[in-house]
Design a protein around this motif. Structure first.
Motif, mmCIF file in Angstrom:
data_model
loop_
_atom_site.group_PDB
_atom_site.id
_atom_site.type_symbol
_atom_site.label_atom_id
_atom_site.label_comp_id
_atom_site.label_asym_id
_atom_site.label_seq_id
_atom_site.Cartn_x
_atom_site.Cartn_y
_atom_site.Cartn_z
ATOM 1 N N THR B 75 102.143 24.599 11.045
ATOM 2 C CA THR B 75 100.867 25.063 11.730
ATOM 3 C C THR B 75 99.784 24.953 10.286
ATOM 4 O O THR B 75 98.838 24.382 10.236
ATOM 5 N N VAL B 78 98.651 21.592 8.763
ATOM 6 C CA VAL B 78 97.598 20.921 9.852
ATOM 7 C C VAL B 78 96.275 21.768 9.706
ATOM 8 O O VAL B 78 95.276 20.984 9.454
ATOM 9 N N TYR B 81 94.709 20.591 6.243
ATOM 10 C CA TYR B 81 94.408 19.124 6.398
ATOM 11 C C TYR B 81 93.009 18.905 7.134
ATOM 12 O O TYR B 81 92.052 18.504 6.510
ATOM 13 N N LEU B 82 93.077 19.917 8.086
ATOM 14 C CA LEU B 82 91.618 19.832 9.021
ATOM 15 C C LEU B 82 90.607 20.188 8.206
ATOM 16 O O LEU B 82 89.360 19.723 8.061
ATOM 17 N N ARG B 92 91.720 11.383 2.879
ATOM 18 C CA ARG B 92 92.737 11.724 3.721
ATOM 19 C C ARG B 92 94.246 12.040 3.156
ATOM 20 O O ARG B 92 94.941 12.692 3.552
ATOM 21 N N ALA B 96 96.381 15.156 3.060
ATOM 22 C CA ALA B 96 97.749 15.295 3.515
ATOM 23 C C ALA B 96 98.540 16.014 2.350
ATOM 24 O O ALA B 96 99.244 16.971 2.680
ATOM 25 N N ALA B 99 97.572 19.684 1.677
ATOM 26 C CA ALA B 99 97.729 20.790 2.693
ATOM 27 C C ALA B 99 99.252 20.892 2.726
ATOM 28 O O ALA B 99 99.774 22.096 3.251
ATOM 29 N N VAL B 142 105.552 17.977 7.844
ATOM 30 C CA VAL B 142 104.196 17.893 8.521
ATOM 31 C C VAL B 142 103.348 16.945 7.240
ATOM 32 O O VAL B 142 102.957 16.215 7.768
ATOM 33 N N GLY B 143 103.566 17.277 5.854
ATOM 34 C CA GLY B 143 102.643 16.655 4.896
ATOM 35 C C GLY B 143 102.955 14.877 5.102
ATOM 36 O O GLY B 143 102.128 14.353 5.114
ATOM 37 N N LEU B 146 101.277 13.817 8.577
ATOM 38 C CA LEU B 146 99.865 13.584 8.330
ATOM 39 C C LEU B 146 99.534 12.515 7.352
ATOM 40 O O LEU B 146 98.629 11.736 7.683
ATOM 41 N N TRP B 149 100.200 9.116 9.308
ATOM 42 C CA TRP B 149 99.235 8.887 10.142
ATOM 43 C C TRP B 149 97.637 8.648 9.582
ATOM 44 O O TRP B 149 97.198 7.535 10.073
ATOM 45 N N SER B 150 97.575 9.211 8.458
ATOM 46 C CA SER B 150 96.300 8.889 7.714
ATOM 47 C C SER B 150 96.356 7.374 7.459
ATOM 48 O O SER B 150 95.288 6.690 7.212
#
Lengths: 105, 339
Positions: B75, B78, B81-82, B92, B96, B99, B142-143, B146, B149-150
């Motif tokens: 978490t 994320v 990143y936000l 982005r 990523a 983060a 997660v990185g 992200l 996705w970015s």
């Protein structure tokens, strides 16, 4: 006077984390071998002091014929376009035994 | 002044000395591989020690600690990143990559916290050590998610700009590339060394482990001083990059550990019910940013991001911040909550 034969020397400077990837590329493009030395310096990625494993650079040397060079440069170019920080330059060199650079490793 | 006197321990002072040595441009330099040797030693020692203690500990609580380590590891990136994207000033891909560093952990900060607690004679449980090992990898995954996705979002925005969607290196298809990245995340040297040392510490006969105590305990603080000395020099070396990094990212390097530290305090005190020392260590884990496992993974997987951003943040800002301000702060917070 020795007889010398022309070859191309490809030099790549990058982070040591890309070593495995580059070795795969070089092998795939039929190079006869490569030499890697540890390097440090500074550039677009900031200072690479070589003190920590996260900021150590390598310099890779590959000697190959001009015919094989294009393929290798294609791969390096596509890596750079993807964002990888590679410094690539090619120079003309002369070697004593060209057959040493013919077959892959 | 008690906070200040708590910081007057050799490990922290050597960190400061290294920092000052760089700032005054001293020619002092460690031999090239020394800090790598020191971090191998420190991971081995902390792993063996933690594994030995864990062998005697409650495995149920160890399991819950692992679950919480995974929750934090998944978490925190994320959240980071936000926060970065919300500033509107960080692209982005860099968001990523940065983060991901904050979901992972810094063993150096953790060990400094141990030196801090030892100095105050505060005991701590062994569970945070296993969390240290577990939290190295999830943030990398997660990185990567992200980032990919970015990458798709950016490609969708630039119509016709499909280039850059694929991460495949020459001669690889996408599945082998993902596989090699996950392989990288879980077989990273520090993860293997830490988990391996913990297993060795846990299964070895206690008598044979005692013979290792001079190696893992008696000389530990001395090596930690040397390591932090070098880390101080690394931090000092990076302050000249601050200008390049910009005030937004410098601010993030201070705010993010505070956010992570708060969450870590809550997890340590309420979710895990640890002691004062143990909860402080969990807070330090959540607050710290990786500079060992994550940077190489991001270099490979998120080449669009700039390494000088995340290395300056992790080594130049967050690490010194945690060592000097963060650790006493999280400790004070834990004390408040427990009082």
């Amino acid at each position: 006077m020795h007889r010398l034969f022309p070859e191309k020397l490809v030099n790549i400077i990058t982070s040591d984390h890309l070593e495995d990837t580059l070795v795969r590329v070089v092998r795939r493009r039929g190079a006869s071998g490569y030499t890697i030395v540890r390097a440090r310096g500074a550039g677009s990625s900031g200072e690479q002091s070589g003190m920590l494993s996260v900021d150590t650079n390598i310099k890779m040397h590959i000697i190959m014929s001009e015919e094989k060079l294009e393929g290798l440069l294609d791969d390096l170019d596509s890596m750079i376009r993807r964002g990888y920080h590679l410094t690539v330059y090619v120079s003309d060199v002369s070697v004593l035994y060209p057959e040493k650079f013919e077959s892959g490793f | 002044m008690s906070v200040l006197s708590n910081l007057l321990i050799p490990a922290v002072l050597f960190f400061a000395l290294g920092f000052v040595a760089r700032v005054i441009k001293s020619d002092l330099r460690f031999p090239q591989d020394l800090s790598k040797i020191l971090s191998i030693y420190l991971l081995m020692a902390i792993g063996l020690h933690g594994g030995y203690e864990l062998g005697k500990a409650d495995l149920g609580l160890a399991f819950i600690a692992i679950i919480w380590a995974l929750v934090l590891g998944f978490t925190l990136p994320v959240l980071g990143y936000l926060m970065l994207v919300a500033t509107g000033r960080v692209d982005r891909m860099n968001a990523a990559a940065i983060a991901a560093h904050y979901g992972s952990v810094s063993a150096g900060t953790f060990l400094t916290a141990i030196a801090y607690l030892d100095n105050l004679s505060i005991s701590y449980e062994s569970y945070p050590v296993i969390m240290l090992a577990v939290m190295e990898s999830p943030a990398i995954i997660v990185g990567l998610l992200l980032a990919s996705w970015s990458r798709q979002r950016i490609a969708a925005q630039q119509s016709g700009g499909a280039a850059g969607v694929s991460l495949n290196l020459p001669g690889e298809d996408s599945s082998s590339s993902l596989k090699s990245l996950l392989h990288e995340a879980f077989t990273n040297g520090s993860v293997v060394l830490l988990i391996g040392s913990m297993l060795i510490g846990a299964v070895s006969a206690p008598g044979s482990m005692e013979k290792l105590f001079p190696f893992i305990d008696d000389i530990f603080m001395g090596f930690l001083c040397m390591f932090l000395f070098e880390m101080g020099m690394e931090a000092g070396r990076r302050i000249k990059e601050f200008k390049k990094v910009g005030p937004i990212l410098v601010g993030f390097g201070i705010v993010m550990p505070l956010v992570g530290g708060l969450i870590g305090v809550a997890v340590g005190v309420w979710a895990l019910g640890l002691s004062e020392g143990g909860a402080t260590l969990v807070a330090v884990l959540a607050a710290s940013a990786s500079y060992i496992a994550v940077p190489p993974a991001m270099r490979l997987a998120v080449p669009e991001s700039n390494p000088s951003f995340y290395l300056t943040l992790a080594l130049g800002i967050t690490f010194p911040f945690n060592v000097v301000i963060g650790i006493p702060l999280y400790h004070a917070l834990v004390q408040q909550l427990m009082a």
